[in-house]
Design a protein around this motif. Structure first.
Motif, mmCIF file in Angstrom:
data_model
loop_
_atom_site.group_PDB
_atom_site.id
_atom_site.type_symbol
_atom_site.label_atom_id
_atom_site.label_comp_id
_atom_site.label_asym_id
_atom_site.label_seq_id
_atom_site.Cartn_x
_atom_site.Cartn_y
_atom_site.Cartn_z
ATOM 1 N N LEU A 132 -3.167 3.938 -0.384
ATOM 2 C CA LEU A 132 -1.717 4.412 0.004
ATOM 3 C C LEU A 132 -1.060 4.660 -1.466
ATOM 4 C CD1 LEU A 132 -0.979 2.276 2.961
ATOM 5 C CD2 LEU A 132 -1.473 4.535 2.947
ATOM 6 N N LEU A 133 -1.126 3.830 -2.328
ATOM 7 C CA LEU A 133 -0.567 4.393 -3.575
ATOM 8 C C LEU A 133 -0.986 5.470 -4.189
ATOM 9 C CD1 LEU A 133 0.207 0.775 -5.140
ATOM 10 C CD2 LEU A 133 1.989 2.531 -4.377
ATOM 11 N N LEU A 134 -2.500 5.594 -4.261
ATOM 12 C CA LEU A 134 -2.946 6.795 -4.840
ATOM 13 C C LEU A 134 -2.384 8.308 -3.943
ATOM 14 C CD1 LEU A 134 -5.066 8.067 -6.754
ATOM 15 C CD2 LEU A 134 -6.930 7.536 -4.843
ATOM 16 N N LEU A 135 -2.447 8.043 -2.685
ATOM 17 C CA LEU A 135 -2.087 8.956 -1.812
ATOM 18 C C LEU A 135 -0.617 9.365 -2.141
ATOM 19 C CD1 LEU A 135 -3.946 8.422 1.614
ATOM 20 C CD2 LEU A 135 -4.362 10.280 -0.075
ATOM 21 N N THR B 99 3.193 13.143 -4.610
ATOM 22 C CA THR B 99 4.342 13.371 -5.419
ATOM 23 C C THR B 99 4.048 14.520 -6.360
ATOM 24 O OG1 THR B 99 3.816 11.531 -6.463
ATOM 25 C CG2 THR B 99 5.405 11.391 -5.109
ATOM 26 N N ARG B 100 2.561 14.428 -6.973
ATOM 27 C CA ARG B 100 2.119 15.357 -8.159
ATOM 28 C C ARG B 100 2.039 17.039 -7.479
ATOM 29 N NH1 ARG B 100 3.742 13.165 -11.903
ATOM 30 N NH2 ARG B 100 4.493 11.503 -10.678
ATOM 31 N N PHE B 101 1.982 17.164 -6.392
ATOM 32 C CA PHE B 101 1.703 18.366 -5.558
ATOM 33 C C PHE B 101 3.201 18.826 -5.102
ATOM 34 C CE2 PHE B 101 -2.658 17.577 -5.048
ATOM 35 C CZ PHE B 101 -3.314 18.888 -5.713
#
Length: 54
Positions: free
Chosen positions: A40-43, A48-50
């Motif tokens: 979930l942190l990775l997602l 947030t990057r996109f």
């Protein structure tokens, strides 16, 4: 499939899984929860990057 027959089949399925203890010995709840948290942190990081304002 009607709602009562679907509910009855779900109850039957749930009763069958608790017959043998319900949990597999090799599954650690801490490992499963920690893995889900990392995913979930990775997602969240990818989102947030996109989603940056340009």
């Amino acid at each position: 499939m009607s709602i009562p027959s679907a509910a009855a089949s779900l109850v039957t399925l749930a009763e069958g899984s608790t017959e043998h203890g319900g949990n597999h010995e090799s599954l650690s709840p801490y490992l499963t929860g920690g893995g889900a948290f990392v995913v979930l942190l990775l997602l969240l990081w990818i989102t947030t990057r996109f989603n940056r304002d340009r």
